[in-house]
Design a protein around this motif. Structure first.
Motif, PDB file in Angstrom:
ATOM      1  N   ARG A 179      37.186  37.204  81.113  1.00 37.36           N
ATOM      2  CA  ARG A 179      36.901  38.479  81.782  1.00 37.36           C
ATOM      3  C   ARG A 179      35.447  38.493  82.243  1.00 37.36           C
ATOM      4  NH1 ARG A 179      40.556  42.309  81.948  1.00 37.36           N
ATOM      5  NH2 ARG A 179      42.215  42.355  80.408  1.00 37.36           N
ATOM      6  N   ARG A 227      50.435  39.031  84.041  1.00 38.18           N
ATOM      7  CA  ARG A 227      50.195  40.019  82.982  1.00 38.18           C
ATOM      8  C   ARG A 227      48.886  40.763  83.195  1.00 38.18           C
ATOM      9  NH1 ARG A 227      51.570  37.350  77.261  1.00 38.18           N
ATOM     10  NH2 ARG A 227      50.915  39.382  76.541  1.00 38.18           N
ATOM     11  N   ARG A 228      47.921  40.088  83.779  1.00 35.57           N
ATOM     12  CA  ARG A 228      46.605  40.712  84.018  1.00 35.57           C
ATOM     13  C   ARG A 228      46.492  41.316  85.418  1.00 35.57           C
ATOM     14  NH1 ARG A 228      41.714  38.223  81.097  1.00 35.57           N
ATOM     15  NH2 ARG A 228      42.549  38.024  79.036  1.00 35.57           N
ATOM     16  N   PHE A 241      43.549  27.698  83.600  1.00 37.01           N
ATOM     17  CA  PHE A 241      44.023  28.467  82.448  1.00 37.01           C
ATOM     18  C   PHE A 241      42.842  29.184  81.798  1.00 37.01           C
ATOM     19  CE2 PHE A 241      45.362  28.993  78.023  1.00 37.01           C
ATOM     20  CZ  PHE A 241      46.576  29.634  78.208  1.00 37.01           C
ATOM     21  N   ALA A 295      41.538  31.992  84.080  1.00 38.00           N
ATOM     22  CA  ALA A 295      42.489  33.101  84.239  1.00 38.00           C
ATOM     23  C   ALA A 295      42.371  34.090  83.082  1.00 38.00           C
ATOM     24  CB  ALA A 295      43.911  32.562  84.333  1.00 38.00           C
ATOM     25  N   GLN A 296      41.926  33.599  81.902  1.00 40.16           N
ATOM     26  CA  GLN A 296      41.841  34.527  80.771  1.00 40.16           C
ATOM     27  C   GLN A 296      40.421  35.023  80.496  1.00 40.16           C
ATOM     28  OE1 GLN A 296      40.612  33.411  77.444  1.00 40.16           O
ATOM     29  NE2 GLN A 296      39.896  31.572  78.494  1.00 40.16           N
ATOM     30  N   VAL A 318      51.887  33.130  84.512  1.00 37.90           N
ATOM     31  CA  VAL A 318      52.303  34.230  83.613  1.00 37.90           C
ATOM     32  C   VAL A 318      51.084  35.072  83.235  1.00 37.90           C
ATOM     33  CG1 VAL A 318      53.231  34.750  81.316  1.00 37.90           C
ATOM     34  CG2 VAL A 318      54.335  33.009  82.729  1.00 37.90           C
ATOM     35  N   MET A 319      49.982  34.399  82.909  1.00 41.23           N
ATOM     36  CA  MET A 319      48.769  35.132  82.529  1.00 41.23           C
ATOM     37  C   MET A 319      48.244  35.973  83.693  1.00 41.23           C
ATOM     38  SD  MET A 319      45.388  33.708  80.707  1.00 41.23           S
ATOM     39  CE  MET A 319      46.297  33.201  79.274  1.00 41.23           C
ATOM     40  N   ALA A 364      51.995  28.673  82.794  1.00 43.38           N
ATOM     41  CA  ALA A 364      51.286  29.552  81.852  1.00 43.38           C
ATOM     42  C   ALA A 364      50.199  30.346  82.595  1.00 43.38           C
ATOM     43  CB  ALA A 364      50.670  28.723  80.741  1.00 43.38           C
ATOM     44  N   VAL A 365      49.518  29.690  83.530  1.00 42.92           N
ATOM     45  CA  VAL A 365      48.474  30.376  84.316  1.00 42.92           C
ATOM     46  C   VAL A 365      49.122  31.501  85.135  1.00 42.92           C
ATOM     47  CG1 VAL A 365      46.735  30.121  86.149  1.00 42.92           C
ATOM     48  CG2 VAL A 365      47.010  28.322  84.456  1.00 42.92           C
TER      49      VAL A 365
END
Lengths: 168, 250
Positions: B223, B28-29, B217, B220-221, B24-25, B21-22
């Motif tokens: 900001r 995407r970023r 996780f 990673a999300q 993928v994130m 999941a990390v």
């Protein structure tokens, strides 16, 4: 059992260090400090201290012992300048890093440039300090002007460019 | 199969699912461009888990399992060093000469740290274990200790530069610090633990890795928040510009 106790102690110390980093990161964000002021630096005087001509003049006119003493004074003075320059670079790194996340793209771009140049300045100051410290041990062999002059030129060049970019 | 077995299975699978999941994130970023080695590490760990878990389900021979596990561990350690180098070089990534210079210094520090750690660990275990175990510890523990030393240096390096670490970089450093910092302790505990408590130590180690995966996780999300207030910050910058301009012209 002793290795386990020792390893556990080292791991605990390391975990305390990591926890302190976490605390520092979040407490630092909360603290609203006023912008630190740059330290005024006389670059001409600094250039004079690291001038190879000055070096040669002193070497020709002083005894070996007097030359070593004079060099040590000059190196200590040069170190003070480099430390101040490094402090200023640190302030500009922080300012550039803040500006690079600004919503205005122009300010963000300027912030990025300040950030990159200030980081360079900071790293060159670090190298210059290492060389100056080595020169302090062997003042006759490692004169500040021999190796540091080039780095100094780079530092002043970057500092001058940084000033122009910021002022623009 | 008791309750403990299911807990053990959970702690084996869940962190690796989180790692994916990390990844993928990050993709995407576009963060995989900033931290390519860490991104590769996430995929490598997931792949390694996939192979080992399949072998476990298919009840592959123990020797083959151990071999794959050792290869995987060696790969993870190598990638850890790569990630640490990435964290060191991140602030100077824009300048090739500076990056080279920093990498050169870092390699020197890395070798020195490993040698020091090898001597320390060797002295620590001398006389308390049989020779092959000493050899194993003298290889694994110094690598972990050297990584801990490098993580301390990563934080000090950023502090020296006056730089606030990016959230993901901070998370990576703390995560690797937790994993490598506690591994020598878990290894030593496993060595002295009785057969029935061995599984408990294993679960504790897996739980630590789970915490690390959650941490990655989270970071990673997150900001980076804008610290500069538009008005006050700009005034500060202009004042600093004027001041530096004065310095530069002296």
């Amino acid at each position: 059992m002793t290795p386990l106790v020792l390893l556990a102690s080292i791991a605990t110390l390391f975990l305390v260090f990591l926890t302190l980093q976490l605390c520092w990161r979040y407490s630092h964000r909360m603290a609203q400090k006023s912008a630190p002021q740059l330290i005024p630096i006389d670059l001409d005087a600094f250039q004079n201290l690291t001038d190879p001509e000055e070096d040669r003049f002193l070497m020709a006119n002083l005894t070996a012992k007097e030359f070593r003493e004079a060099q040590r004074y000059r190196i200590r003075a040069a170190k003070t300048y480099v430390v101040a320059l490094s402090e200023n670079a640190g302030i500009l790194v922080a300012a550039g890093q803040s500006a690079r996340y600004h919503s205005d793209p122009a300010i963000a771009a300027m912030g990025l440039e300040i950030f990159q140049r200030a980081i360079k300045l900071k790293v060159w100051c670090m190298f210059a300090l290492v060389r100056l410290n080595a020169a302090l041990i062997y003042p006759a062999r490692l004169s500040p002007s021999s190796g540091i002059a080039n780095q100094y030129q780079r530092v002043t060049y970057i500092a001058a460019n940084l000033g122009r970019n910021l002022a623009a | 199969m008791g309750f403990q077995h299911y807990i053990w299975l959970y702690f084996w699978t869940a962190p690796h699912a989180l790692l994916l999941a990390v990844a993928v994130m990050m993709y995407r970023r576009q963060q995989h461009r900033d931290f390519p080695i860490f991104f590769s590490y996430l995929l490598f760990e997931f792949l390694q888990f996939g192979v080992l878990f399949t072998m476990y389900l298919l009840e592959a021979p123990a020797m083959a399992y151990v071999k794959v596990d050792i290869i995987g561990r060696a790969g993870s350690i190598a990638l850890h060093f790569g990630i640490l180098q990435e964290l060191f070089e991140a602030p100077v990534a824009h300048s090739v000469p500076l990056r080279r210079e920093v990498a050169r210094i870092l390699n020197f520090i890395m070798i020195a740290l490993m040698l020091l750690a090898a001597v320390f660990i060797g002295a620590l275990y001398r006389g308390s274990l049989d020779p092959w175990l000493i050899r194993a510890y003298v290889i694994i523990d110094p690598l972990n200790t050297a990584q801990c030393g490098l993580i301390v240096l990563v934080f000090l390096w950023h502090r020296f530069l006056g730089l606030r670490m990016l959230p993901l970089a901070f998370g990576i450093a703390v995560g690797i610090g937790l994993t490598t910092g506690l591994e020598p302790v878990f290894l030593a505990l496993k060595n002295i633990a009785a057969a029935d408590s061995y599984r408990a130590v294993d679960i504790a180690q897996m739980a630590t890795y789970h915490i690390v995966a959650v941490l990655w996780f989270y970071y990673a999300q997150v900001r980076e928040k804008v610290i500069l207030n538009s008005e006050a910050g700009l005034v500060d910058l202009r004042e600093q510009a004027a001041e530096l301009g004065r310095i530069a012209h002296l």
